[in-house]
Design a protein around this motif. Structure first.
Motif, PDB file in Angstrom:
ATOM      1  N   GLU A 165       0.867  -1.181   0.000  1.00  0.00           N
ATOM      2  CA  GLU A 165       0.000   0.000   0.000  1.00  0.00           C
ATOM      3  C   GLU A 165       0.902   1.229   0.000  1.00  0.00           C
ATOM      4  OE1 GLU A 165      -3.516   0.021   2.553  1.00  0.00           O
ATOM      5  OE2 GLU A 165      -3.017  -2.039   3.166  1.00  0.00           O
ATOM      6  N   SER A 166       0.649   2.142  -0.891  1.00  0.00           N
ATOM      7  CA  SER A 166       1.498   3.325  -1.033  1.00  0.00           C
ATOM      8  C   SER A 166       0.813   4.566  -0.478  1.00  0.00           C
ATOM      9  CB  SER A 166       1.853   3.540  -2.511  1.00  0.00           C
ATOM     10  OG  SER A 166       0.661   3.714  -3.275  1.00  0.00           O
ATOM     11  N   TRP A 218     -12.960   4.599   5.481  1.00  0.00           N
ATOM     12  CA  TRP A 218     -11.545   4.552   5.079  1.00  0.00           C
ATOM     13  C   TRP A 218     -11.101   3.107   4.821  1.00  0.00           C
ATOM     14  CZ3 TRP A 218      -7.135   3.168   8.346  1.00  0.00           C
ATOM     15  CH2 TRP A 218      -5.899   3.414   7.743  1.00  0.00           C
ATOM     16  N   ALA A 221     -12.436   1.894   1.587  1.00  0.00           N
ATOM     17  CA  ALA A 221     -11.692   2.502   0.479  1.00  0.00           C
ATOM     18  C   ALA A 221     -10.344   1.813   0.288  1.00  0.00           C
ATOM     19  CB  ALA A 221     -11.497   3.992   0.745  1.00  0.00           C
ATOM     20  N   ARG A 222      -9.710   1.397   1.380  1.00  0.00           N
ATOM     21  CA  ARG A 222      -8.413   0.728   1.292  1.00  0.00           C
ATOM     22  C   ARG A 222      -8.518  -0.589   0.524  1.00  0.00           C
ATOM     23  NH1 ARG A 222      -5.610  -0.318   6.831  1.00  0.00           N
ATOM     24  NH2 ARG A 222      -4.170  -1.429   5.441  1.00  0.00           N
ATOM     25  N   THR A 224     -10.676  -1.424  -1.611  1.00  0.00           N
ATOM     26  CA  THR A 224     -11.004  -1.138  -3.005  1.00  0.00           C
ATOM     27  C   THR A 224      -9.764  -0.707  -3.770  1.00  0.00           C
ATOM     28  OG1 THR A 224     -13.269  -0.485  -2.425  1.00  0.00           O
ATOM     29  CG2 THR A 224     -12.404   0.294  -4.541  1.00  0.00           C
ATOM     30  N   GLN A 225      -8.947   0.158  -3.142  1.00  0.00           N
ATOM     31  CA  GLN A 225      -7.748   0.663  -3.809  1.00  0.00           C
ATOM     32  C   GLN A 225      -6.617  -0.359  -3.832  1.00  0.00           C
ATOM     33  OE1 GLN A 225      -6.264   4.324  -2.125  1.00  0.00           O
ATOM     34  NE2 GLN A 225      -4.710   4.600  -3.727  1.00  0.00           N
ATOM     35  N   PHE A 226      -6.519  -1.165  -2.756  1.00  0.00           N
ATOM     36  CA  PHE A 226      -5.434  -2.148  -2.658  1.00  0.00           C
ATOM     37  C   PHE A 226      -6.018  -3.538  -2.377  1.00  0.00           C
ATOM     38  CE2 PHE A 226      -3.771   1.939  -1.002  1.00  0.00           C
ATOM     39  CZ  PHE A 226      -2.797   2.186  -1.969  1.00  0.00           C
ATOM     40  N   SER A 229      -3.900  -6.380  -0.722  1.00  0.00           N
ATOM     41  CA  SER A 229      -3.276  -6.135   0.582  1.00  0.00           C
ATOM     42  C   SER A 229      -3.986  -6.922   1.671  1.00  0.00           C
ATOM     43  CB  SER A 229      -3.318  -4.638   0.925  1.00  0.00           C
ATOM     44  OG  SER A 229      -2.900  -4.426   2.264  1.00  0.00           O
TER      45      SER A 229
END
Length: 364
Positions: A165-166, A218, A221-222, A224-226, A229
């Motif tokens: 995760e960036s 949050w 969203a994490r 979904t984005q990663f 992970s």
């Protein structure tokens, strides 16, 4: 209500160490709830300190085996690996022995699992500055999270990083540069240095904790984005376990976590329990085995294993596991929980009356 399995005072393979805690009383609405794990989760929450950067290093003490062993093969392979480690093995021989021991442990050879735990020494950082935020991140005054996986060599130096995760404002690159300069006493197996996987979870909370609704948003969203992970899925699953175990995404989060980290005892045990609740005992069996392997002292992992074994017709295993589950319940646990465990044991003993039950002490 779906069961909330929370492991208590147990060293898990992906944890940084045991956290022993007292056991407060339990809210009746939570069913199977271990407050030791509640305290474990709370202990990982960062303090409300402005601009603080918190680094949590998680490691994996046992590698994923590269081959499967039968129960008949496991003792021989394990003994050969131990003999190799007792001598003066090369670096490659040590790594192969570690994989073989892990494979023997996966084949349910308890001796191999015990050896891996007792003969393993975690790496220890001996030098290196903690990471800090870039000026852009400081000025943004918001929370950040970066998750990195690293490979630690036998010389105590990090070989490479993988970004899980960036974060923005150059913090990912800055963290990699700082952590890459750290020096460790390497991990060891039976005294021999071994290559090792580390995971860094780096957070900044300049504004303190998020409110519950904002935190859930949050976390969603994490993932979904990663989506690759396991940390993101783990934190979403733990949040839902605390606050909304009936949420449909709870089971999805557990399943996603288990797919990414098949050796995670908590998600495997919880999924096994859910499958058992649905009557899918064959599907629950391999999951229950993972939970029992990595949390052999946890009463809820044992209870899950017992339930699955009973419904698959393995009476002796069911009774033995449920007896251990009763015996290992903490004395401070609510009486109604102890009664429930004993009632399950009585059910198995009556249902298995045609077989001789193995003796085991009960913690009355």
């Amino acid at each position: 209500m779906r069961r909330l399995i929370l492991f208590l005072a147990v060293c898990l393979p992906v944890a940084t160490g045991c956290r022993h805690a007292g056991v407060p009383s339990l809210p009746a609405s939570h069913g199977h709830l271990s407050h030791a794990m509640e305290l474990y989760l709370d202990a990982e929450r960062p303090p409300d300190e402005p601009k603080r950067v918190q680094v949590v290093a998680r490691d994996f003490y046992a590698p994923a085996p590269e081959r499967e062993l039968s129960r008949d093969e496991a003792p021989r392979v394990f003994q050969e690996a131990v003999q190799v480690l007792a001598g003066k093995p090369s670096k490659d021989e040590v790594q192969t022995a570690w994989l073989d021991i892990s494979a023997a442990c996966s084949a349910e050879l308890t001796e191999a699992c015990t050896y891996a735990q007792s003969q393993f020494q975690r790496p220890i950082r001996v030098s290196g500055e903690p990471p800090s935020l870039t000026s852009g991140a400081i000025n943004a005054r918001t929370s950040f999270l970066v998750v990195l996986r690293a490979r630690l060599g036998t010389d105590g130096r990090i070989r490479r990083f993988t970004v899980i995760e960036s974060g923005p404002y150059g913090i990912t690159e800055a963290f990699i540069k700082t952590l890459g300069a750290h020096v460790y006493e390497p991990a060891r197996l039976a005294g021999h240095p071994i290559e090792f996987s580390l995971k860094f979870n780096i957070r900044s909370y300049p504004q303190g904790h998020l409110l519950e609704e904002a935190e859930l948003k949050w976390l969603r969203a994490r993932v979904t984005q990663f989506p690759a992970s396991e940390d993101a899925w783990l934190e979403l699953a733990r949040f839902l376990a605390r606050h909304a175990p009936e949420d449909p995404q709870y089971e999805k989060a557990l399943d996603s976590l288990n797919r990414l980290q098949a050796l995670d005892g908590w998600s495997a045990t919880e999924l096994a329990w859910l499958r058992a609740q649905e009557g899918e005992y064959a599907e629950a069996e391999p999951l229950a085995k993972v939970g029992r392997r990595f949390a052999p002292e946890n009463p809820y992992a044992l209870e899950t294993s017992a339930r699955v074994a009973f419904h698959l017709g393995r009476c002796r295993d069911a009774i033995a596991d449920q007896q251990q589950a009763v015996a290992k319940l903490p004395k401070a646990w609510p009486e109604e929980e102890r009664v429930r465990f004993k009632q399950a044991l009585d059910t198995y003993q009556r249902g298995c009356s045609s077989e001789a039950a193995p003796a085991a002490p009960l913690n009355g």
